[in-house]
Scaffold this motif. Structure first.
Motif, short mmCIF file in Angstrom:
data_model
loop_
_atom_site.label_atom_id
_atom_site.label_comp_id
_atom_site.label_asym_id
_atom_site.label_seq_id
_atom_site.Cartn_x
_atom_site.Cartn_y
_atom_site.Cartn_z
N THR A 16 16.56 -7.46 -22.55
CA THR A 16 14.99 -8.02 -22.36
C THR A 16 14.59 -8.34 -23.67
OG1 THR A 16 14.93 -7.98 -20.06
CG2 THR A 16 13.14 -9.28 -21.06
N ALA A 17 14.36 -6.97 -24.51
CA ALA A 17 12.98 -7.29 -25.57
C ALA A 17 14.62 -7.99 -26.80
CB ALA A 17 12.70 -5.96 -26.00
N ASP A 40 25.00 -3.46 -27.86
CA ASP A 40 25.08 -3.43 -26.97
C ASP A 40 26.26 -2.84 -25.85
OD1 ASP A 40 23.04 -4.30 -24.60
OD2 ASP A 40 24.05 -2.81 -23.44
N LYS A 41 26.67 -1.52 -25.29
CA LYS A 41 27.60 -1.20 -24.83
C LYS A 41 27.79 -1.67 -23.34
CE LYS A 41 23.99 1.74 -22.23
NZ LYS A 41 23.77 2.65 -21.40
N GLN A 48 16.72 -7.63 -13.57
CA GLN A 48 16.13 -6.40 -13.13
C GLN A 48 14.67 -6.69 -12.02
OE1 GLN A 48 15.94 -2.38 -16.27
NE2 GLN A 48 16.86 -4.12 -17.49
N LYS A 68 25.75 -11.40 -20.79
CA LYS A 68 25.34 -11.18 -22.38
C LYS A 68 25.30 -12.15 -23.68
CE LYS A 68 22.90 -6.76 -22.88
NZ LYS A 68 23.25 -5.29 -21.67
N ILE A 83 25.90 3.23 -29.20
CA ILE A 83 25.60 3.33 -29.78
C ILE A 83 25.32 4.99 -29.51
CG2 ILE A 83 22.99 4.01 -30.91
CD1 ILE A 83 22.85 0.68 -29.57
N ASP A 295 11.04 -1.11 -23.31
CA ASP A 295 10.51 -0.31 -22.86
C ASP A 295 10.99 1.02 -23.68
OD1 ASP A 295 9.86 -1.79 -20.39
OD2 ASP A 295 11.91 -0.65 -19.75
N ALA A 304 7.46 -2.23 -18.75
CA ALA A 304 7.75 -3.65 -18.43
C ALA A 304 8.13 -4.83 -18.77
CB ALA A 304 6.23 -4.62 -17.38
N GLY A 305 8.90 -6.45 -18.63
CA GLY A 305 9.23 -7.28 -19.54
C GLY A 305 8.49 -8.03 -19.82
N SER A 306 7.21 -8.37 -19.03
CA SER A 306 6.00 -8.83 -19.65
C SER A 306 6.18 -8.79 -20.76
CB SER A 306 4.33 -9.18 -18.71
OG SER A 306 4.43 -8.10 -18.06
N LYS A 384 6.17 -15.66 -8.33
CA LYS A 384 7.06 -14.41 -8.74
C LYS A 384 8.54 -14.50 -8.70
CE LYS A 384 8.36 -9.81 -8.64
NZ LYS A 384 8.21 -8.42 -8.50
C1 LIG Z 1 13.96 -2.71 -9.49
C2 LIG Z 1 13.18 -2.98 -11.01
C3 LIG Z 1 12.22 -4.14 -11.06
C4 LIG Z 1 11.13 -5.14 -11.74
N1 LIG Z 1 10.45 -5.65 -12.03
C5 LIG Z 1 9.74 -6.09 -12.42
C6 LIG Z 1 8.54 -7.60 -12.78
O1 LIG Z 1 8.65 -7.72 -11.49
N2 LIG Z 1 7.78 -7.72 -14.41
C7 LIG Z 1 8.69 -6.94 -15.14
O2 LIG Z 1 8.03 -7.91 -16.36
N3 LIG Z 1 9.44 -6.73 -15.23
C8 LIG Z 1 9.97 -5.85 -14.09
N4 LIG Z 1 10.53 -5.05 -13.97
C9 LIG Z 1 10.41 -3.79 -16.01
C10 LIG Z 1 12.00 -4.85 -16.51
O3 LIG Z 1 13.11 -5.28 -16.64
C11 LIG Z 1 12.24 -4.06 -18.20
O4 LIG Z 1 10.63 -3.66 -18.49
C12 LIG Z 1 13.02 -5.12 -18.80
O5 LIG Z 1 13.79 -5.32 -18.78
C13 LIG Z 1 12.60 -3.87 -20.47
O6 LIG Z 1 13.31 -4.38 -21.23
P1 LIG Z 1 14.06 -3.86 -22.85
O7 LIG Z 1 15.08 -4.73 -23.34
O8 LIG Z 1 12.58 -2.84 -23.61
O9 LIG Z 1 15.03 -2.41 -21.34
P2 LIG Z 1 16.34 -3.24 -21.40
O10 LIG Z 1 16.40 -4.58 -20.53
O11 LIG Z 1 17.05 -2.43 -19.94
O12 LIG Z 1 17.33 -3.28 -22.61
C14 LIG Z 1 18.35 -2.30 -22.54
C15 LIG Z 1 19.27 -2.75 -23.44
O13 LIG Z 1 19.57 -1.23 -24.28
C16 LIG Z 1 21.64 -1.07 -23.47
N5 LIG Z 1 21.37 0.34 -24.61
C17 LIG Z 1 20.83 1.19 -24.04
N6 LIG Z 1 21.14 2.63 -24.75
C18 LIG Z 1 22.07 2.39 -25.43
C19 LIG Z 1 23.40 2.76 -26.42
N7 LIG Z 1 23.57 3.72 -26.05
N8 LIG Z 1 24.28 1.62 -26.90
C20 LIG Z 1 24.52 0.73 -26.77
N9 LIG Z 1 23.63 -0.18 -25.85
C21 LIG Z 1 22.44 0.91 -25.13
C22 LIG Z 1 21.73 -1.31 -22.45
O14 LIG Z 1 23.16 -1.61 -22.50
C23 LIG Z 1 20.36 -3.17 -22.34
O15 LIG Z 1 21.34 -3.54 -22.43
C24 LIG Z 1 11.26 -4.26 -13.50
C25 LIG Z 1 12.14 -3.40 -13.76
C26 LIG Z 1 13.17 -2.55 -12.06
C27 LIG Z 1 14.39 -1.55 -12.59
#
Ligand SMILES: Cc1cc2nc3c(=O)[nH]c(=O)nc-3n(C[C@H](O)[C@H](O)[C@H](O)COP(=O)(O)OP(=O)(O)OC[C@H]3O[C@@H](n4cnc5c(N)ncnc54)[C@H](O)[C@@H]3O)c2cc1C
Length: 417
Positions: A16-17, A40-41, A48, A68, A83, A295, A304-306, A384
């Motif tokens: 997401t981020a 990304d891996k 999610q 992706k 990574i 995260d 959270a995604g927000s 939602k």
């Molecule tokens: C069940 C559930 C319900 C949710 N509901 C909500 C909701 O209603 N509203 C809301 O705002 N949020 C919700 N979320 C949370 C939201 O999905 C996350 O907070 C958001 O996706 C975080 O984004 P991010 O980019 O930090 O991490 P992610 O989207 O998880 O991305 C991390 C990326 O890093 C990559 N990565 C990690 N380690 C490595 C490595 N060693 N090498 C290469 N790549 C790597 C992964 O493959 C992944 O693509 C929910 C989550 C879950 C699990």
């Protein structure tokens, strides 16, 4: 500029981020001067929040999964590799396939993941069977099959430890399970138990009160202050450090969440592999050219995604100032905006930040809404459901949503006023 003199931004993680930040900055940074590389891996991007709906047949697995590549804009290099390690001194990233990337600036956006291996007895023959979870795609699909086969008994929803992403999701699962079992005529034969290490339903006291009421209304037993020590899969019990036991027929657990292992290997993380940052700028407290978004950081608000969305907007503005040699003047307030599905086609909406508890009122427009804060409504539920479409088509491509990143106080009233 030649390739050798171009500046390089490397983003670790295309979730997401990472996807949002790469796409937003690609629109702002001239291609002649800047290379943007995202690593990304996997080429799979899951929505999610949809994992929550899969066990109840409210989303199909196909609806929440895309590639992706489809979301990484022109002019951003997507490198598919694992990574291995960052060397913040040398400003390089080592990939497990032997390649090395150099950077001028680094964004760690590698998220957080469930780690069932960290709780004795969680993994075993019953994993993804009577010991279920919905924090991964495979787990959500397996739990759908478990829920279909469930004939009544003790359904235990369990949180291992904080912090974990989307802290309202286990409550949402509980409310939706209540609905699902009622519809299937199994609610009378089922005791639903909510087991939490907290002293109430949620982290924020005002929301905890409101959500606690709903749990009571739905006849859910709440077991508080429960720090799980182990799971005995044979006896089907959760065991706490203070030697309490909670038996289950079907367990739905939220395993300990941890940041990526490479963060620890790189000396960039805390105990749970989250990157310590300034909570207003998301800049590493140790390495000024390193930022952590989504995260992956240790900021004290919901994972959270927000939060990822609002903080990316602040980061982009600050980054443009930083590379122009100016001070960063934008400050993230910890704004989180979380829908809570409460069953029966309704949901609540929580809006809060570092300093302000969830308030009552309307969102996004004062007095008009259409969403209601801290109160169940049909509009919140529809909001939602609509968010999946917004996520794929607006958020990930980096298009503006028209929501200011800072929490607005306009038309909002404290819940206990
Ligand atoms: C069940 C559930 C319900 C949710 N509901 C909500 C909701 O209603 N509203 C809301 O705002 N949020 C919700 N979320 C949370 C939201 O999905 C996350 O907070 C958001 O996706 C975080 O984004 P991010 O980019 O930090 O991490 P992610 O989207 O998880 O991305 C991390 C990326 O890093 C990559 N990565 C990690 N380690 C490595 C490595 N060693 N090498 C290469 N790549 C790597 C992964 O493959 C992944 O693509 C929910 C989550 C879950 C699990």
């Amino acid at each position: 500029m030649t390739t050798a003199t171009k500046k390089t931004l490397v983003v670790l993680g295309a979730g997401t981020a990472g996807t949002m930040v790469a796409n937003k900055l690609r629109h702002r940074l001239p291609k002649t001067d800047w290379t943007i590389t995202v690593v990304d891996k996997t080429d799979i991007h899951d929505y999610q929040p949809g994992y929550l709906f899969i066990p109840f047949g409210m989303n199909t697995p196909e609806q929440i999964r895309k590639t992706k590549h489809a979301f990484i804009g022109d002019g951003v290099d997507l490198v598919l590799a694992e990574i291995d390690k960052v060397d913040p001194g040398a400003k390089t990233v080592a990939l497990t396939d032997g390649r090395t990337l150099s950077y001028d600036y680094l964004v760690v956006a590698s998220g957080t993941s469930p780690r069932p291996d960290q709780t004795p007895g969680m993994l075993g023959d019953e994993w993804h069977k009577s010991v279920g979870e919905f924090y991964t795609y495979d787990g959500a699909v397996a739990l759908r099959d478990q829920m279909r086969a469930f004939k009544g008994g003790r359904l235990v929803v369990h949180i291992t430890e904080l912090p974990f992403k989307c802290p309202v999701a286990p409550l949402e699962f509980t409310f939706l399970a209540d609905d699902y079992l009622r519809e299937r005529g199994l609610r009378d034969k089922t005791e639903i138990v909510f087991v939490t290490p907290l002293d109430g339903a949620f982290t924020k006291p005002v929301a905890s009160k409101e959500l606690g009421h709903i749990l009571k209304e739905r006849n859910v037993t709440v077991e508080t202050d429960f720090m799980v020590e182990s799971i005995d899969q044979e006896r089907k019990v959760l065991i706490s450090y203070d030697e309490r036991e909670v038996p289950f027929d079907q367990l739905v657990t939220i395993p300990l969440n941890m940041g990526a292992e490479f963060v620890a290997r790189s000396g960039l993380g805390d105990d749970l592999n989250y990157v310590p940052v300034d909570k207003h700028t998301m800049q590493s407290t140790e390495f000024p050219e390193v930022f952590a978004l989504g995260d992956a950081s240790n900021i004290p608000t919901s994972k959270a995604g927000s939060v990822a969305h609002f903080s990316v907007e602040i980061f982009v503005e600050n980054f443009m100032e930083l590379i122009a040699g100016k001070p960063m003047t934008h400050s993230f307030d910890g704004h989180a905006n979380c829908f809570v599905e409460s069953g029966g086609g309704k949901a609540l909406l929580l809006d809060f930040n570092y300093d302000t508890q969830p308030l009552t009122g309307t969102f996004p427009l004062p007095k008009i809404g259409p969403m209601t804060l801290l109160k169940e409504s049909r509009a919140n539920h529809l909001g939602k459901l609509a968010f999946r479409h917004i996520y794929w088509n607006m958020l990930l491509p980096g298009r503006p949503l028209g929501l200011p990143p800072a929490m607005s106080m306009s038309g909002k009233i404290p819940a206990d006023a």
